[in-house]
Design a protein around this motif. Structure first.
Motif, mmCIF file in Angstrom:
data_model
loop_
_atom_site.group_PDB
_atom_site.id
_atom_site.type_symbol
_atom_site.label_atom_id
_atom_site.label_comp_id
_atom_site.label_asym_id
_atom_site.label_seq_id
_atom_site.Cartn_x
_atom_site.Cartn_y
_atom_site.Cartn_z
ATOM 1 N N GLN A 1 -48.435 -21.379 28.440
ATOM 2 C CA GLN A 1 -48.129 -22.802 28.535
ATOM 3 C C GLN A 1 -46.626 -22.957 28.308
ATOM 4 O OE1 GLN A 1 -50.236 -25.456 28.996
ATOM 5 N NE2 GLN A 1 -48.639 -26.969 28.748
ATOM 6 N N ILE A 2 -45.984 -23.737 29.141
ATOM 7 C CA ILE A 2 -44.571 -24.056 28.940
ATOM 8 C C ILE A 2 -44.502 -25.477 28.402
ATOM 9 C CG2 ILE A 2 -42.352 -24.462 30.081
ATOM 10 C CD1 ILE A 2 -43.111 -22.197 32.025
ATOM 11 N N PHE A 3 -43.753 -25.648 27.323
ATOM 12 C CA PHE A 3 -43.588 -26.962 26.723
ATOM 13 C C PHE A 3 -42.236 -27.027 26.039
ATOM 14 C CE2 PHE A 3 -45.651 -24.276 23.633
ATOM 15 C CZ PHE A 3 -44.966 -24.540 22.456
ATOM 16 N N ARG A 4 -41.841 -28.235 25.718
ATOM 17 C CA ARG A 4 -40.613 -28.431 24.950
ATOM 18 C C ARG A 4 -40.988 -28.464 23.470
ATOM 19 N NH1 ARG A 4 -39.295 -33.517 28.502
ATOM 20 N NH2 ARG A 4 -41.539 -33.268 28.654
ATOM 21 N N ALA A 5 -40.291 -27.612 22.696
ATOM 22 C CA ALA A 5 -40.552 -27.530 21.258
ATOM 23 C C ALA A 5 -39.366 -28.107 20.497
ATOM 24 C CB ALA A 5 -40.784 -26.087 20.846
ATOM 25 N N LEU A 6 -39.666 -28.903 19.488
ATOM 26 C CA LEU A 6 -38.631 -29.494 18.651
ATOM 27 C C LEU A 6 -38.190 -28.466 17.618
ATOM 28 C CD1 LEU A 6 -36.997 -32.021 17.816
ATOM 29 C CD2 LEU A 6 -38.921 -32.589 16.285
ATOM 30 N N CYS A 7 -36.927 -28.131 17.649
ATOM 31 C CA CYS A 7 -36.380 -27.185 16.679
ATOM 32 C C CYS A 7 -35.797 -27.956 15.505
ATOM 33 C CB CYS A 7 -35.318 -26.309 17.345
ATOM 34 S SG CYS A 7 -36.024 -25.294 18.662
ATOM 35 N N LYS A 8 -35.528 -27.249 14.440
ATOM 36 C CA LYS A 8 -35.061 -27.904 13.222
ATOM 37 C C LYS A 8 -33.739 -28.638 13.427
ATOM 38 C CE LYS A 8 -34.655 -27.344 8.307
ATOM 39 N NZ LYS A 8 -34.920 -26.478 7.169
ATOM 40 N N ASP A 9 -32.930 -28.176 14.378
ATOM 41 C CA ASP A 9 -31.645 -28.836 14.640
ATOM 42 C C ASP A 9 -31.796 -30.164 15.386
ATOM 43 O OD1 ASP A 9 -32.175 -28.080 17.280
ATOM 44 O OD2 ASP A 9 -30.520 -26.653 17.399
ATOM 45 N N GLY A 10 -33.054 -30.548 15.683
ATOM 46 C CA GLY A 10 -33.318 -31.819 16.357
ATOM 47 C C GLY A 10 -33.324 -31.730 17.868
ATOM 48 N N GLU A 11 -33.024 -30.573 18.408
ATOM 49 C CA GLU A 11 -33.013 -30.365 19.853
ATOM 50 C C GLU A 11 -34.361 -29.838 20.329
ATOM 51 O OE1 GLU A 11 -30.412 -31.035 21.971
ATOM 52 O OE2 GLU A 11 -29.418 -31.916 20.225
ATOM 53 N N TYR A 12 -34.758 -30.256 21.520
ATOM 54 C CA TYR A 12 -35.941 -29.683 22.153
ATOM 55 C C TYR A 12 -35.512 -28.502 23.008
ATOM 56 C CZ TYR A 12 -39.063 -33.480 20.838
ATOM 57 O OH TYR A 12 -39.835 -34.361 20.131
ATOM 58 N N ARG A 13 -36.267 -27.424 22.941
ATOM 59 C CA ARG A 13 -36.014 -26.249 23.766
ATOM 60 C C ARG A 13 -37.272 -25.920 24.552
ATOM 61 N NH1 ARG A 13 -33.259 -25.046 19.051
ATOM 62 N NH2 ARG A 13 -31.020 -25.010 19.373
ATOM 63 N N ARG A 14 -37.069 -25.638 25.858
ATOM 64 C CA ARG A 14 -38.219 -25.221 26.660
ATOM 65 C C ARG A 14 -38.666 -23.860 26.178
ATOM 66 N NH1 ARG A 14 -39.369 -25.685 32.204
ATOM 67 N NH2 ARG A 14 -38.004 -23.922 32.541
ATOM 68 N N THR A 15 -39.957 -23.756 25.949
ATOM 69 C CA THR A 15 -40.548 -22.569 25.357
ATOM 70 C C THR A 15 -41.772 -22.172 26.158
ATOM 71 O OG1 THR A 15 -39.856 -23.354 23.180
ATOM 72 C CG2 THR A 15 -41.541 -21.665 23.213
ATOM 73 N N LYS A 16 -41.931 -20.890 26.366
ATOM 74 C CA LYS A 16 -43.151 -20.384 26.992
ATOM 75 C C LYS A 16 -43.977 -19.737 25.885
ATOM 76 C CE LYS A 16 -45.016 -17.404 30.563
ATOM 77 N NZ LYS A 16 -44.697 -16.502 31.680
ATOM 78 N N MET A 17 -45.221 -20.165 25.793
ATOM 79 C CA MET A 17 -46.112 -19.622 24.776
ATOM 80 C C MET A 17 -47.279 -18.936 25.467
ATOM 81 S SD MET A 17 -47.957 -21.441 21.530
ATOM 82 C CE MET A 17 -48.921 -22.582 22.473
ATOM 83 N N LEU A 18 -47.528 -17.705 25.087
ATOM 84 C CA LEU A 18 -48.709 -16.972 25.538
ATOM 85 C C LEU A 18 -49.727 -17.061 24.414
ATOM 86 C CD1 LEU A 18 -50.085 -15.110 27.637
ATOM 87 C CD2 LEU A 18 -49.136 -13.185 26.354
ATOM 88 N N ILE A 19 -50.947 -17.498 24.755
ATOM 89 C CA ILE A 19 -51.985 -17.733 23.750
ATOM 90 C C ILE A 19 -53.187 -16.837 24.029
ATOM 91 C CG2 ILE A 19 -53.559 -19.444 22.748
ATOM 92 C CD1 ILE A 19 -51.580 -21.589 23.761
ATOM 93 N N ASN A 20 -53.613 -16.121 23.010
ATOM 94 C CA ASN A 20 -54.862 -15.362 23.048
ATOM 95 C C ASN A 20 -55.810 -16.016 22.054
ATOM 96 O OD1 ASN A 20 -54.413 -12.782 24.680
ATOM 97 N ND2 ASN A 20 -52.591 -12.920 23.407
ATOM 98 N N VAL A 21 -56.994 -16.379 22.500
ATOM 99 C CA VAL A 21 -57.994 -17.015 21.647
ATOM 100 C C VAL A 21 -58.991 -15.948 21.193
ATOM 101 C CG1 VAL A 21 -59.813 -18.748 21.526
ATOM 102 C CG2 VAL A 21 -57.754 -19.194 22.874
ATOM 103 N N ILE A 22 -59.180 -15.870 19.882
ATOM 104 C CA ILE A 22 -60.128 -14.915 19.308
ATOM 105 C C ILE A 22 -61.202 -15.726 18.604
ATOM 106 C CG2 ILE A 22 -60.408 -12.957 17.747
ATOM 107 C CD1 ILE A 22 -57.253 -12.665 18.029
#
Length: 127
Positions: free
Chosen positions: A89-110
């Motif tokens: 999933q690609i989404f914008r993540a809020l970092c501590k500096d207040g900026e959003y960064r586009r992030t790719k997350m790979l998720i494995n469900v167990i």
């Protein structure tokens, strides 16, 4: 061992326990972050202790509001799939500096015996 793999990875990783009521998932998702690695700390700017202390609302709150519904739908689909395959999933993540960064997350469900799920995730900044 999973903990060693998370600790030694060169990409941001997180392990969390998740419970949700599929019929009303927006209100009943329960997230407990179990482990994060230093790369995720560096990517996000949050300390390990800060991330581990996040409530469900705080954990979901780092996802941009526009991206959040699609993110949750992907997780619910993974939970309800008969044979869950890893997904990204690609989404914008809020970092501590207040900026959003586009992030790719790979998720494995167990799937766990007690009805909860473990999410093994890795994160990569894409800009």
């Amino acid at each position: 061992h999973l903990s060693s793999m998370i600790d030694n990875s060169k990409i941001g990783m997180c392990l969390m326990n998740v419970r949700l009521d599929i019929l009303n998932f927006m209100d009943t998702i329960k997230i407990h972050i179990l482990k994060v690695n230093k790369e995720l700390v560096e990517l996000s700017g949050y300390s390990e202790d800060e991330i581990l202390a996040w409530t469900e609302k705080e954990a979901l709150g780092v996802i941009h509001p526009v991206d959040r519904p699609g993110f949750i739908i992907h997780i619910v689909k993974a939970f309800t799939a008969k044979n869950s395959e890893p997904f990204s999933q690609i989404f914008r993540a809020l970092c501590k500096d207040g900026e959003y960064r586009r992030t790719k997350m790979l998720i494995n469900v167990i799937r766990q015996d007690d009805g909860s799920y473990m999410l093994f995730t890795n994160y990569t900044a894409i800009d």
